[in-house]
Each structure stands twice: as structure tokens, then as C-alpha cells.
Design a protein around this motif. Sequence first.
Motif, PDB file in Angstrom:
ATOM      1  N   GLU A 112     -34.616  25.946 -14.682  1.00  0.00           N
ATOM      2  CA  GLU A 112     -35.603  25.196 -14.469  1.00  0.00           C
ATOM      3  C   GLU A 112     -36.966  25.042 -15.245  1.00  0.00           C
ATOM      4  N   VAL A 113     -37.155  26.780 -15.384  1.00  0.00           N
ATOM      5  CA  VAL A 113     -39.179  26.958 -15.683  1.00  0.00           C
ATOM      6  C   VAL A 113     -38.646  26.339 -16.946  1.00  0.00           C
ATOM      7  N   ASP A 114     -38.340  27.471 -17.954  1.00  0.00           N
ATOM      8  CA  ASP A 114     -38.120  27.319 -19.448  1.00  0.00           C
ATOM      9  C   ASP A 114     -38.058  25.883 -19.867  1.00  0.00           C
ATOM     10  N   SER A 115     -37.595  24.380 -19.137  1.00  0.00           N
ATOM     11  CA  SER A 115     -37.162  22.848 -19.537  1.00  0.00           C
ATOM     12  C   SER A 115     -39.030  22.110 -19.693  1.00  0.00           C
ATOM     13  N   VAL A 116     -40.001  23.901 -19.208  1.00  0.00           N
ATOM     14  CA  VAL A 116     -40.717  22.791 -19.374  1.00  0.00           C
ATOM     15  C   VAL A 116     -41.588  22.668 -20.866  1.00  0.00           C
ATOM     16  N   GLY A 117     -41.849  24.259 -21.220  1.00  0.00           N
ATOM     17  CA  GLY A 117     -41.854  24.351 -22.825  1.00  0.00           C
ATOM     18  C   GLY A 117     -40.859  24.897 -23.820  1.00  0.00           C
TER      19      GLY A 117
ATOM     20  N   ASP B 226     -32.412  26.260 -21.080  1.00  0.00           N
ATOM     21  CA  ASP B 226     -30.880  27.466 -21.769  1.00  0.00           C
ATOM     22  C   ASP B 226     -31.831  28.834 -21.430  1.00  0.00           C
ATOM     23  N   HIS B 227     -33.006  29.314 -20.851  1.00  0.00           N
ATOM     24  CA  HIS B 227     -33.091  30.728 -20.710  1.00  0.00           C
ATOM     25  C   HIS B 227     -32.346  31.419 -19.757  1.00  0.00           C
ATOM     26  N   GLY B 228     -32.244  30.637 -18.922  1.00  0.00           N
ATOM     27  CA  GLY B 228     -31.468  31.191 -17.823  1.00  0.00           C
ATOM     28  C   GLY B 228     -29.769  30.816 -17.647  1.00  0.00           C
ATOM     29  N   ILE B 229     -28.895  29.928 -18.788  1.00  0.00           N
ATOM     30  CA  ILE B 229     -28.206  29.533 -18.718  1.00  0.00           C
ATOM     31  C   ILE B 229     -27.709  31.427 -19.892  1.00  0.00           C
ATOM     32  N   ASN B 230     -28.220  31.616 -21.167  1.00  0.00           N
ATOM     33  CA  ASN B 230     -27.755  32.538 -22.227  1.00  0.00           C
ATOM     34  C   ASN B 230     -28.178  33.480 -21.059  1.00  0.00           C
ATOM     35  N   MET B 231     -29.070  34.296 -20.386  1.00  0.00           N
ATOM     36  CA  MET B 231     -29.172  35.554 -20.187  1.00  0.00           C
ATOM     37  C   MET B 231     -28.075  35.624 -18.868  1.00  0.00           C
ATOM     38  N   SER B 232     -27.920  34.342 -18.574  1.00  0.00           N
ATOM     39  CA  SER B 232     -26.563  34.590 -17.141  1.00  0.00           C
ATOM     40  C   SER B 232     -25.561  35.087 -17.796  1.00  0.00           C
TER      41      SER B 232
END
Length: 213
Positions: A30-35, A39-45
Amino acid sequence: MEQSFTNEDGLSVVVKVIETIKSNREYLSEVDSVGGDGDHGINMSKGFTMAEKEIENQGQINMSEGFKIISGVLVNKIGGSMGPLYGSFFRGLSVASRKQAAITKEVFGAMLEKAYQNIAMLTEAKIGDKTLMDVLIPAVETYQAQESASSFEECLEEMQRAAKAGLESTKQMAAKVGRASRIGDRSLGHQDAGATSCYLILEALAEGTKNLL
């Protein structure tokens, strides 16, 4: 209160970091969706889940070996920009502790320094660029400044405060590097995704460590 823990017991710190990233999967995206691409959370998880399975298959390993496994998975199987950066970070934590049976505040400080140095070799980002460095640099510097005069737990708590302040500071910045730099001033008012995951990792490292002291 103890001022050290064993490298073997420290595997619980590795588990704490993995659980923290997995449980914040949606939040990070959600945080990554701004800039970014959202998919930051998806990739990290994904990376930390793969590392978790590999660790479980290893049997009896210590903290240093656990961090090495996370590093290998992030570098070799996740890619992007965060794979190499965080892979290098965890490699640093592993290298600086692998010969230590007991993890003291000094050893932990060396781990943070090596993790930072590894990332610094891969990026020119500095404080003010709206990246994970806005969290990592003040956190490491604050820990080191406390090291000689404070207890292990106090060092960790000051590090956590500095990391939180660093994360908050990214809301007032326009992104200068990475994907988010494409939207420039439109990133104002929003915290950086990399800074967010860095904060979560440092928070998990600190809380996991305090649980052992």
C-alpha cells in the motif's frame, strides 16, 4: 537483565524479522503504491517466505546462518532493486556475527555497521533522498553513539527511536532516486516504501533481541 545472548538463541531474532515482513505484506505494498509499482510488500514477503522454508529445512542453525540464508534468497531469487540491497544488508549481519558465540552490544553494533557498509557500496543514496537510507543511517549512527555509555537494551531503544524519526522524515521529502523520483513532488506527504521496510526490519531486530536479554 542480560547483556548478551547466544548466536544459537538468536535464531529467534531471524524468525521475528521474517514474521514481521510477512505480516506487513499488504501495508508495504500500500505504501509502495504511491511512488512505486505497489508490489514491494508482495516481493518482500515472497522472499522472506522462501527463506523461512529454507531455514526450516536446515535443521539446527544459528542466527548468523539464518541471516545468510535470507541474504542468498533475496539476492538470487527476488532481484529488482530491493533484492540486492537487502540481500547485502543481511549478508552484513551474518558476516559480522558468524564467528561470535555470544552476541553483545558491541557485536550487534558491528553487525549494523557491516550491514550499512554493504548497502552503501551499492547505492549513492544519502539522507534526504527519500530512501531506506533515511532510516538506516540515523539508526546505525544513533546506536553507535550510545554504545559506550548505555546498556544493550538502551542502545536498541535509541536506535528504534531514530529509525522511527527517519521514517517520519521521508513524508516531508520529494523522492530523488529510484522509481518514486518519477513523480517528484507528488510523493510529498507519503512515506517511502524502502524506508518503511527498513524501519520494520530494524524494529524486528531490536524487539527480537530485547526478548533475549
